[in-house]
Scaffold this motif. Structure first.
Motif, PDB file in Angstrom:
ATOM      1  N   GLY A   1      36.493  28.880  37.908  1.00  0.00           N
ATOM      2  CA  GLY A   1      37.661  28.644  37.063  1.00  0.00           C
ATOM      3  C   GLY A   1      37.233  28.427  35.629  1.00  0.00           C
ATOM      4  N   ASP A   2      37.786  27.414  34.995  1.00  0.00           N
ATOM      5  CA  ASP A   2      37.464  27.166  33.586  1.00  0.00           C
ATOM      6  C   ASP A   2      36.340  26.141  33.407  1.00  0.00           C
ATOM      7  OD1 ASP A   2      38.784  24.857  34.262  1.00  0.00           O
ATOM      8  OD2 ASP A   2      40.259  24.971  32.661  1.00  0.00           O
ATOM      9  N   THR A   3      35.587  25.861  34.477  1.00  0.00           N
ATOM     10  CA  THR A   3      34.516  24.872  34.370  1.00  0.00           C
ATOM     11  C   THR A   3      33.204  25.460  33.837  1.00  0.00           C
ATOM     12  OG1 THR A   3      33.749  25.166  36.654  1.00  0.00           O
ATOM     13  CG2 THR A   3      35.497  23.526  36.273  1.00  0.00           C
ATOM     14  N   VAL A   4      33.121  26.780  33.770  1.00  0.00           N
ATOM     15  CA  VAL A   4      31.931  27.459  33.285  1.00  0.00           C
ATOM     16  C   VAL A   4      32.373  28.567  32.330  1.00  0.00           C
ATOM     17  CG1 VAL A   4      29.922  28.870  33.928  1.00  0.00           C
ATOM     18  CG2 VAL A   4      30.671  27.016  35.435  1.00  0.00           C
ATOM     19  N   GLU A   5      31.672  28.692  31.212  1.00  0.00           N
ATOM     20  CA  GLU A   5      31.917  29.823  30.325  1.00  0.00           C
ATOM     21  C   GLU A   5      31.052  30.972  30.833  1.00  0.00           C
ATOM     22  OE1 GLU A   5      31.497  31.240  25.711  1.00  0.00           O
ATOM     23  OE2 GLU A   5      31.722  29.096  26.136  1.00  0.00           O
ATOM     24  N   VAL A   6      31.675  32.106  31.080  1.00  0.00           N
ATOM     25  CA  VAL A   6      30.995  33.240  31.700  1.00  0.00           C
ATOM     26  C   VAL A   6      30.915  34.398  30.718  1.00  0.00           C
ATOM     27  CG1 VAL A   6      31.001  34.851  33.638  1.00  0.00           C
ATOM     28  CG2 VAL A   6      31.912  32.531  33.945  1.00  0.00           C
ATOM     29  N   ARG A   7      29.712  34.972  30.610  1.00  0.00           N
ATOM     30  CA  ARG A   7      29.487  36.134  29.745  1.00  0.00           C
ATOM     31  C   ARG A   7      28.696  37.170  30.530  1.00  0.00           C
ATOM     32  NH1 ARG A   7      27.138  32.395  24.915  1.00  0.00           N
ATOM     33  NH2 ARG A   7      29.134  31.623  24.178  1.00  0.00           N
ATOM     34  N   SER A   8      28.805  38.417  30.105  1.00  0.00           N
ATOM     35  CA  SER A   8      27.940  39.453  30.667  1.00  0.00           C
ATOM     36  C   SER A   8      27.614  40.442  29.562  1.00  0.00           C
ATOM     37  CB  SER A   8      28.602  40.152  31.861  1.00  0.00           C
ATOM     38  OG  SER A   8      29.683  40.954  31.458  1.00  0.00           O
ATOM     39  N   ALA A   9      26.450  41.085  29.717  1.00  0.00           N
ATOM     40  CA  ALA A   9      26.005  42.029  28.697  1.00  0.00           C
ATOM     41  C   ALA A   9      24.978  42.971  29.312  1.00  0.00           C
ATOM     42  CB  ALA A   9      25.390  41.281  27.509  1.00  0.00           C
ATOM     43  N   GLY A  10      24.672  44.027  28.561  1.00  0.00           N
ATOM     44  CA  GLY A  10      23.685  44.990  29.030  1.00  0.00           C
ATOM     45  C   GLY A  10      22.723  45.378  27.936  1.00  0.00           C
ATOM     46  N   SER A  11      21.509  45.724  28.335  1.00  0.00           N
ATOM     47  CA  SER A  11      20.513  46.168  27.353  1.00  0.00           C
ATOM     48  C   SER A  11      20.841  47.569  26.846  1.00  0.00           C
ATOM     49  CB  SER A  11      19.113  46.118  27.965  1.00  0.00           C
ATOM     50  OG  SER A  11      19.070  46.862  29.165  1.00  0.00           O
ATOM     51  N   GLU A  12      21.504  48.372  27.670  1.00  0.00           N
ATOM     52  CA  GLU A  12      21.956  49.715  27.289  1.00  0.00           C
ATOM     53  C   GLU A  12      23.346  49.933  27.887  1.00  0.00           C
ATOM     54  OE1 GLU A  12      19.115  52.700  28.471  1.00  0.00           O
ATOM     55  OE2 GLU A  12      17.445  51.386  27.964  1.00  0.00           O
ATOM     56  N   PRO A  13      24.374  49.270  27.355  1.00  0.00           N
ATOM     57  CA  PRO A  13      25.693  49.333  27.986  1.00  0.00           C
ATOM     58  C   PRO A  13      26.276  50.749  28.008  1.00  0.00           C
ATOM     59  CG  PRO A  13      25.830  48.267  25.843  1.00  0.00           C
ATOM     60  CD  PRO A  13      24.383  48.475  26.132  1.00  0.00           C
ATOM     61  N   THR A  14      26.987  51.012  29.069  1.00  0.00           N
ATOM     62  CA  THR A  14      27.681  52.285  29.214  1.00  0.00           C
ATOM     63  C   THR A  14      29.086  52.155  28.632  1.00  0.00           C
ATOM     64  OG1 THR A  14      28.199  54.028  30.807  1.00  0.00           O
ATOM     65  CG2 THR A  14      28.537  51.770  31.543  1.00  0.00           C
ATOM     66  N   ASP A  15      29.888  53.185  28.756  1.00  0.00           N
ATOM     67  CA  ASP A  15      31.221  53.156  28.139  1.00  0.00           C
ATOM     68  C   ASP A  15      32.304  52.558  29.023  1.00  0.00           C
ATOM     69  OD1 ASP A  15      31.166  55.276  29.898  1.00  0.00           O
ATOM     70  OD2 ASP A  15      32.317  56.620  28.620  1.00  0.00           O
ATOM     71  N   ARG A  16      32.023  52.369  30.329  1.00  0.00           N
ATOM     72  CA  ARG A  16      33.041  51.771  31.199  1.00  0.00           C
ATOM     73  C   ARG A  16      32.404  51.158  32.427  1.00  0.00           C
ATOM     74  NH1 ARG A  16      35.421  55.577  35.367  1.00  0.00           N
ATOM     75  NH2 ARG A  16      33.859  57.200  35.545  1.00  0.00           N
ATOM     76  N   ILE A  17      33.151  50.296  33.085  1.00  0.00           N
ATOM     77  CA  ILE A  17      32.687  49.647  34.302  1.00  0.00           C
ATOM     78  C   ILE A  17      32.671  50.667  35.437  1.00  0.00           C
ATOM     79  CG2 ILE A  17      33.189  47.840  35.984  1.00  0.00           C
ATOM     80  CD1 ILE A  17      34.319  46.164  33.781  1.00  0.00           C
ATOM     81  N   ASN A  18      31.694  50.529  36.314  1.00  0.00           N
ATOM     82  CA  ASN A  18      31.554  51.387  37.482  1.00  0.00           C
ATOM     83  C   ASN A  18      32.825  51.285  38.335  1.00  0.00           C
ATOM     84  OD1 ASN A  18      30.944  52.324  40.102  1.00  0.00           O
ATOM     85  ND2 ASN A  18      28.825  51.655  39.970  1.00  0.00           N
ATOM     86  N   PRO A  19      33.520  52.413  38.577  1.00  0.00           N
ATOM     87  CA  PRO A  19      34.755  52.372  39.375  1.00  0.00           C
ATOM     88  C   PRO A  19      34.540  51.813  40.788  1.00  0.00           C
ATOM     89  CG  PRO A  19      34.524  54.493  38.274  1.00  0.00           C
ATOM     90  CD  PRO A  19      33.242  53.747  38.054  1.00  0.00           C
ATOM     91  N   ALA A  20      33.379  52.052  41.388  1.00  0.00           N
ATOM     92  CA  ALA A  20      33.114  51.505  42.719  1.00  0.00           C
ATOM     93  C   ALA A  20      33.003  49.979  42.670  1.00  0.00           C
ATOM     94  CB  ALA A  20      31.845  52.119  43.309  1.00  0.00           C
ATOM     95  N   ALA A  21      32.446  49.435  41.594  1.00  0.00           N
ATOM     96  CA  ALA A  21      32.376  47.982  41.433  1.00  0.00           C
ATOM     97  C   ALA A  21      33.779  47.409  41.274  1.00  0.00           C
ATOM     98  CB  ALA A  21      31.508  47.609  40.229  1.00  0.00           C
ATOM     99  N   VAL A  22      34.608  48.083  40.502  1.00  0.00           N
ATOM    100  CA  VAL A  22      36.000  47.648  40.325  1.00  0.00           C
ATOM    101  C   VAL A  22      36.715  47.635  41.675  1.00  0.00           C
ATOM    102  CG1 VAL A  22      38.235  48.274  39.320  1.00  0.00           C
ATOM    103  CG2 VAL A  22      36.156  48.408  37.926  1.00  0.00           C
ATOM    104  N   GLU A  23      36.545  48.712  42.445  1.00  0.00           N
ATOM    105  CA  GLU A  23      37.209  48.814  43.743  1.00  0.00           C
ATOM    106  C   GLU A  23      36.702  47.749  44.716  1.00  0.00           C
ATOM    107  OE1 GLU A  23      38.029  52.039  47.337  1.00  0.00           O
ATOM    108  OE2 GLU A  23      37.180  52.742  45.440  1.00  0.00           O
ATOM    109  N   ALA A  24      35.396  47.554  44.769  1.00  0.00           N
ATOM    110  CA  ALA A  24      34.826  46.555  45.675  1.00  0.00           C
ATOM    111  C   ALA A  24      35.322  45.154  45.338  1.00  0.00           C
ATOM    112  CB  ALA A  24      33.294  46.610  45.627  1.00  0.00           C
TER     113      ALA A  24
END
Length: 135
Positions: free
Chosen positions: A30-53
């Motif tokens: 919930g709001d008890t942790v600030e969450v971030r994510s990043a990539g060393s070589e980010p792509t243009d969109r999230i993997n559709p299979a990850a979204v579906e899963a």
């Protein structure tokens, strides 16, 4: 560690593993942790299979965008969790690090992405328990 810890998940493309981990931590903490994510070589969109899963377990990550890892983002994080980016993930002195060895979901069938998702969930639960004990 601050009252509200900040966790940064990093993988190469910021399209699969790190996005699923961030989704799990947001969902479980919930709001008890600030969450971030990043990539060393980010792509243009999230993997559709990850979204579906993730959608299968009631977590919507469609509003997330792959983001480039910056020094400032890492410096402002209490915990940095890397996933398969090896030398492309720089080391920031004084930070708590975890390196999770996880298969890359890119190009994988949904059944394998589900296994990765579930493995990530287990690791996020353990991470969150440790953060709560550290307070």
């Amino acid at each position: 560690m601050t009252e509200k810890p900040t966790v940064l998940f990093v993988c190469v493309h910021n399209a699969g593993r790190s996005q699923m981990a961030a989704g799990w931590l947001r969902h479980l903490a919930g709001d008890t942790v600030e969450v971030r994510s990043a990539g060393s070589e980010p792509t243009d969109r999230i993997n559709p299979a990850a979204v579906e899963a993730m959608a299968e377990v009631g977590i919507d990550i469609t509003d997330q965008t792959p983001t480039r890892l910056t020094w400032d983002t890492a410096e402002a994080s209490d915990v940095i969790v890397t996933m398969g980016c090896g030398d492309a993930c720089p080391v920031f002195p004084g930070k708590r690090y975890e390196d999770w060895t996880l298969a890359d979901p890119a190009g994988q069938p949904l059944d394998l992405v589900r296994e990765i998702r579930d493995d990530i969930r287990t690791r996020v639960v353990d991470l969150l328990a440790g953060l709560r004990r550290a307070r």
